[in-house]
Each structure stands twice: as C-alpha cells, then as structure tokens.
Design an enzyme around this catalytic site. Structure first.
Site, PDB file in Angstrom:
ATOM      1  N   GLU A   1      25.949 -47.534  32.525  1.00  0.00           N
ATOM      2  CA  GLU A   1      26.598 -48.407  31.548  1.00  0.00           C
ATOM      3  C   GLU A   1      28.106 -48.172  31.497  1.00  0.00           C
ATOM      4  OE1 GLU A   1      23.928 -46.566  31.164  1.00  0.00           O
ATOM      5  OE2 GLU A   1      22.566 -47.291  29.612  1.00  0.00           O
TER       6      GLU A   1
ATOM      7  N   CYS B   1      30.245 -43.919  41.248  1.00  0.00           N
ATOM      8  CA  CYS B   1      29.065 -43.048  41.227  1.00  0.00           C
ATOM      9  C   CYS B   1      28.442 -43.037  42.619  1.00  0.00           C
ATOM     10  CB  CYS B   1      28.037 -43.586  40.240  1.00  0.00           C
ATOM     11  SG  CYS B   1      28.696 -43.748  38.576  1.00  0.00           S
TER      12      CYS B   1
ATOM     13  N   HIS C   1      44.074 -45.586  53.760  1.00  0.00           N
ATOM     14  CA  HIS C   1      43.745 -45.783  52.345  1.00  0.00           C
ATOM     15  C   HIS C   1      44.593 -46.882  51.713  1.00  0.00           C
ATOM     16  CE1 HIS C   1      42.430 -41.705  53.334  1.00  0.00           C
ATOM     17  NE2 HIS C   1      41.442 -41.966  52.505  1.00  0.00           N
TER      18      HIS C   1
END
Ligand code: GLN
Ligand code: ZN
Length: 757
Positions: free
Chosen positions: A17, A517, A695
């Site tokens: 969440e 994550c 990057h």
C-alpha cells in the site's frame, strides 16, 4: 514473564500500500493529505497487528515515507545545504526531493544498509553542518500510537551510527568531530519523548557490529553518558553481527538495556551473561529477522534457557533485528506448495514466535505444547523432505576436485587461442547484456505469464526482439554482440524459475529503497538444473550473425545474494550447487556454438561479511563457486564477467583469482577512479572499464569517452582493453542507446587509428 518487544516492522503494507500511495502522490494522483492518511492507516494497522501478536513494547518511529535515515536527517535538521532549504521543518515534497533530486539538485546518495538489500540515503556533512531539532514527525507518531492505546517504544538511529554512515563533503573534516554538535539535539529529542510519557526508547547502533575504528568506540561511553540524563530508559540495540568485543564496555554503559543479535552471533551470549549488571535488561534477538524460515522453537528455548535462569525478568525476547528485511505476512500466500509454506514465517508469524518463546520460558513447555509440536513437525518435515534433498546434486558437489575449478591452460595461453579464433580488432566493443525493455516487451511477457499469449506467439515476439537487437548492433558496428535479454524480467528470477530448489511467493515483497520493493526467490532445496535455460535464445541469436554472440548468465553468488537462502546448510554449499547448474549451462552453450559466455556477478561485493576477519573465507568460497561455473570449457571459449560497482579496490586480488578472461566493470561515474587501484595491483586479464553511465538518459559525447579511455590506457595495456558501457541498457530507450553506442564505437575506431596501439 519476559517482556516481548519488536525492533521495527515492515512499513510497506501487505499489499505494498505504501508504494502505491507514494507513487500516486508523486504522479499527482493523490494529494498530501491523502498520502498522510494512507501512512497513518498503515501505521495503525501495523501497530495493532503487533499488539495482537502478543508484543508488549511496540516500535514507533520505524515508519518512513521513503527511508529511516532520511527521517533522522529531517529530525536533526541536517538536510544537505546544497538543496537550499532554509526553513527549519521540511515539507513533504522537499523530503522527497532530497531522496529523488530535481532539476537543479542531484539526489542524496543512496547506499546499502550494512549487508542487507535495503538502501538508505547517506547523510552529507560539511565543516559548518549544524544540527537542530527540526521536525515533529516522531513526536506526532508517538502521540498517534498512544491515542490508540499502543504501548509505544520510540526508536531512533543512534548518534554514532548516524555520523558513521554519513559522508564528509569537505576535505579534512572528520565526521566524528561533529558528535558534540549532535548530542544536544539527541538530548532534546529524548527529553521530549520523556515528557510524552515514553518509558523506553530504543536507540540503534548497528555500527558496533562493524570493525569500528577505536576512536569511534571510545566515543561511545561519553556520548551515552550525555544522553541518559533526561531521557527515558534507553535500550541500546545492536544487530547483524557480534558485538562481543565490546561486551565489557557495553555492560558498563549508563543505559538501561542492551539488545544483541543471537541469530547471527549466538556465541556472544556468554560474554554478555558474565557479570551482567543487575540493573540492566538484556534483550535477546532470537527470532531471525533476516530470513524467512520458521523458528526452531525448541532450539531457541534451549539457547534462552541459561539466559533466563541467570537473568529472570531482566531478559527480554525479540527478533534479531528490525523485520524490515522480511515480507509482511505469510497468510497471504495461497499458491505455494503448502509443505513449503509450513517451513516459513514472515514478519507477522515471527512476532507470534517471539511471544510463544516468552510464554514457554515463563510457564514451561507444556504451556506452548501446540506451538512447539507444530514447529517440530514442520522442522522434521523439512529435514527429511524429498523436496529438499537431491542425492545426485550432493554426490556431484562432494566429488568436485581442484581441477574442476581450474581452466585447462593459464590466461596467457587461452587469450592467444581466443585471439586466433575471434580475430577481434584492438579495443573490442561490446555491451553488458540487456537492451531497452520496452513497454511492448513487458506486455508480451506479462501476457504469456498470465496465459493470454500462447507459447508460439511469445516465442515469435521474443525472436523479433532479438532480431531487432542483433541488426541494430551490426549497424552500429559493435564487435561482440548480445541477444538483449528481452525474455528476462530479472537477472535472478529468470534463472531461479528454471532451477529446482527455488520457490516464488506471490506477495513476499521487501523494501529495497523508497517505493521500490523486490520479491526475492526462496531457495529451499538442493539446486539443480533440469534442462538448459538460455541455450535456445542464444543459439537463435547466433544464427542471425557472423559476429560472436555472447551467452548471458547470472553467477551463483548473485543468485544467492538476491534470494532468501536455506539455513539448513552453509551458504557456501548452496553456492556450489548453483555453480554446478550454471556450469552445465555454460557447457551447453559452448556445445551449441556460443564461443563467448558472460557470467554476471553483480552482487559479489555486497556478499562480503561485515567483519574483516570473515572476509577471506567468504571470498575463498565465492571465487571457487565462480571458477566452478567457468572452468568446464575449452581454452578458446572466452569467459566474461561483469560487476556493476566501482568499489572493489580491497578485493582486487579475489577478482583476479576468478580468472575470467574479460571483466567489464563500472567506472564512468567515478571518473575511472577505480583504475588507480590497478596501478598498485596489476590485474592480469582483459578488462572493459565502463565508459558511460547507463543510469542517466544523457548521451555521452565521444570526447568524454575518449578522455576516460586515455585514463584507462595509462594503467592498462592497450591490448587488454575493451570498450563498453557501465552496465546493461534495459532501463534506457532505444534512441539514446543508439546515439550513445554510435559514439562509443567511434571512440574505439579513433583509438585504433591513433598511436595508442
Ligand atoms: N547482463 C545484465 C544486464 O545487462 C547485467 C545487469 C547487472 O549487472 N545488474 O542487464
Ligand atoms: Zn551491471
């Protein structure tokens, strides 16, 4: 009964969440009030969940919208001055700007939190850095918890750890000298917490588990003497390794309690137990906060027994470290094999284990008979499970000899054969493996995974991508080509999914940094490769071109490092099993006509143990595992490896010992600083120092790449130099990749025609 407590809880939420809310806020789809109320709801849920699990003292202050070190920086008013934030308190958007940068400021540097895969934002210190209590977030959260009837234990990162993990931005500044400026702010924070009625405060000093320089160790006692005066009771928390060498010092500190990690370093219990002060608490970190295996309740009770006997109510029970590093709740997993689920425990289950242990200690084994029986049954089923044991694999690892970790001939002979076979120009050009992962590629992969796209459609789409990548590389004039890795979502998951002994969860997410994550694979059994994993793609790619096609694999240490690893056999054994699987793949690639094979070891360095004294052993087995992968081939098959970081001065001999024919590394961001190390240590094999940073979307000009190559030429002989980017190109778009590689090839041509060779 021994008090149960927790050091920190994952903040992302069972369904990620927090990620979703934070990203919605960044996109402007959620306003600040919306994000704040999502954060509040998550905190409440997490606190209540811990309370229901039987945890008596609940951490408050472990929540962060981005990172706990960044939160500390805002609390201490230490936002880097270069951002120009003059107001005492930062707004939420300024907070995120520190983490992510904006048009005029580059972001604060991010680095790994000890040996975890979590990244924190590195504090920046100037000679003039001042600290000032500048935020109310911690106190607000304590009040919020108290209003909900939560027994809050505020948690803070300690002053030594905060300074030690930061970086000096002024030459000559020694950050330890900032401690006297920092202490008064901590005093203020602690006094405020006391006024709020906090009985305990947890102060984390994980740097004590490192080889901390003596002057830092000496600073410990004066610092904590200064802190205790008007503070709540302080629980000083250490974790991730032993702090045994400081046991005497820690026992003498004027703090009310000490937490030690008995999972990573069970042997330190004894030193702490000896003459443990009668007025202190010892918190035993007994449930593994770093891995997902179910706690062995009987064995843990056995460890805790003598501690309990000696300390009685002075003993507290806790996880070994914050649970930030494990997924939230196992109850969510429904698709995994129930046998394997039964072997595991995530954050929520770990807290139940903590309270089971406390009850067992207080009331005896009978009081926890059902939990004990379940844990024993699970453990036993794991010990004997055919899912875990593969005889053939065991026999193979046991039969390995020194010869299996040794190429046929030394490098000088191999490279001569390889030169004869490939006939590459000087300064050969190549890339690191992946090409842009476009939205189309992702959609096809997702569709295939969900069964919406048939196997043949999927294969056709991936082949089209490979064809596209090969033609582009030929057009650009690259010398050693790659197939582009379109079929891979992730360099570890791709292999894990094809290996036996690996499982994948549905919701086993762990925070890596900010809103990002990862869902690490779980290695539960002997690793084996039932069939080739990459050969078809590589063979197809090679069939399209006359230039050498590089086969692309992930190495055993990287697979190990980015997974949850078995705890029933040594990591080194698992590494060796994976190494054999990769060795088979390397040999199959060779047999199918692939003459150059790259084995990526992106995570070799991050696997280094925290303590210097443990490093030689690790490097030894890690290097051996790599060599086992790489040594089953002919002399004229060329083995590459790739590492994407630039800090390995200290492990260069180990890297040389891997004996890859070619190594490609990241160097452009550090302006080839790394190569200085090559002056002192003469690296014997071929090397491709990255000439541009992948990057950033910026297209590097030929001049700057040429300048970097000239720097490289000063320390590495021309005939051993390759030209390549810093890392894979999957996060970039095609137009910038083409432009950058065109320039890169131009640089190679210029060097070839110049007097450099
Ligand atoms: N071969 C991988 C790629 O090009 C390497 C990625 C990495 O080193 N992290 O994407
Ligand atoms: Zn890389």
């Amino acid at each position: 009964m021994a008090i149960t407590h927790n050091l920190g809880f994952p903040r992302i939420g069972v369904q990620r969440e927090l990620k979703k809310s934070v990203e919605a806020y960044w996109k402007g789809e959620l306003d600040e009030a919306g994000l704040r109320s999502a954060g509040k709801a998550l905190r409440q849920k997490n606190w209540q969940l811990q309370q229901e699990a039987g945890i008596q003292l609940i951490p408050v202050g472990d929540f962060a919208y981005y990172d706990q070190m960044l939160n500390m920086t805002t609390l201490l008013g230490a936002a880097p001055r270069r951002f120009g934030y003059t107001d005492a308190a930062l707004s939420l958007s300024q907070y995120f700007t520190l983490a992510r940068g904006d048009k005029s400021n580059f972001a604060m540097e991010m680095t790994k939190w000890f040996d975890t895969n979590y990244h924190y934002l590195v504090p920046e210190f100037l000679n003039t850095t001042e600290f000032r209590l500048s935020s109310e977030w911690l106190f607000d959260e304590v009040l919020e918890a108290q209003a909900l009837g939560i027994n809050a234990k505020p948690v803070l990162i300690g002053p030594l750890t905060y300074l030690y993990l930061g970086k000096e931005k002024h030459a000559g500044l020694r950050r330890l000298n900032l401690l006297p400026r920092l202490i008064p702010v901590y005093q203020q924070i602690l006094a405020r917490l006391k006024t709020l009625g906090a009985e305990w405060v947890q102060i984390d000093e994980p740097v004590l588990a490192l080889d901390l320089p003596q002057e830092w160790v000496d600073a410990l006692a004066p610092a904590y003497e200064a802190l205790t005066a008007s503070a709540p009771k302080i629980l000083l928390a250490t974790y991730f390794d032993s702090v045994e060498e400081h046991a005497a010092r820690l026992k003498n500190l004027p703090v009310a309690g000490l937490h030690i990690d008995l999972v990573r370093a069970p042997q330190q219990a004894e030193s702490f137990l000896r003459d443990f002060p009668a007025d202190k608490i010892l918190s035993a970190g007994i449930v593994d906060g770093r891995n997902i295996w179910r706690c062995n309740i009987a064995a843990s009770l056995h460890t805790l027994g003598p501690l309990h006997e000696a300390l009685g109510e002075q003993l507290w029970i806790a996880p070994s470290c914050s649970l930030l590093h494990v997924p939230v709740d196992l109850a969510q997993e429904t698709r995994l094999d129930p046998t394997i689920i039964n072997w595991m425990s995530f954050a929520t289950q770990k807290l139940a284990e903590v309270s089971t242990l406390a009850r067992g200690l207080a009331h005896g084994k009978e009081a926890i008979a059902p939990q004990l029986a379940q844990a024993n049954a699970a453990l036993e089923s794991r010990v004997y499970s055919p899912l875990v044991h593969n005889r053939a694999v065991r026999q193979r690892t046991a039969a390995l000899t020194a010869k299996d970790a040794q190429r046929i001939s030394p490098f000088t002979e191999r490279i001569a054969r390889q030169h004869a076979r490939f006939n590459l120009p000087a300064f050969p050009t190549t890339t690191i493996g992946s090409f842009p992962q476009t939205a189309d590629i992702r959609a096809v992969r997702a569709g295939y995974k969900q069964g919406r796209i048939s196997h043949s459609e999927y294969q056709a789409a991936m082949r089209a991508e490979i064809l596209h990548a090969v033609r582009k590389q030929e057009e650009l004039g690259l010398d050693v080509l790659v197939h582009g890795e379109a079929e891979r979502n992730d360099m570890v998951e791709y292999f894990g999914e094809q290996l036996q002994g690996f499982a994948f969860t549905e919701y086993g997410w762990v925070q890596s940094y900010g809103s990002r994550c990862v869902k690490p694979p779980i290695i539960y059994g002997d690793a084996a490769r039932p069939r080739p994993m990459t050969v078809e793609w590589a063979q197809y790619a090679q069939s399209l071109t006359g230039k050498p096609m590089k086969g692309m694999l992930t190495g055993p240490i990287t697979i190990l490092q980015w997974s949850f690893v078995r705890n029933d056999i040594p990591r080194a054994d698992t590494a060796l099993q994976i190494a054999l699987a990769i060795r088979d793949e390397v040999q199959n690639l060779e047999q199918s006509g692939i003459a150059i094979i790259q084995i990526d070891e992106a995570a070799l360095r991050e696997g280094l143990p925290l303590k210097q004294s443990d490093r030689p052993f690790y490097l030894d087995w890690a290097v051996r595992a790599f060599r086992v992968c790489a040594s089953g081939v002919r002399d004229d098959t060329q083995i590459h490896t790739h590492m994407c970081y630039s800090e390995f001065n200290d492990i260069l001999p180990a890297i040389a010992a891997m004996d890859a024919d070619v190594i490609t590394i990241e160097t452009s961001r550090s302006d080839m600083e790394l190569l200085e190390a090559f002056r002192k240590f003469s690296y014997p094999n071929d090397i491709g120092p990255g000439v541009y940073d992948i990057h950033s979307p910026r297209v590097p000009g030929t001049e700057e790449m040429l300048r970097l190559m000239r720097k490289a030429l000063a320390v590495i002989p021309a005939q051993r130099l390759w030209i390549n980017p810093d890392c894979g190109l999957k996060t970039r778009g095609w137009p910038e990749v083409e432009a950058a590689l065109r320039n890169m090839v131009a640089v190679a041509r210029q060097l070839r025609s110049s007097a450099a060779i």
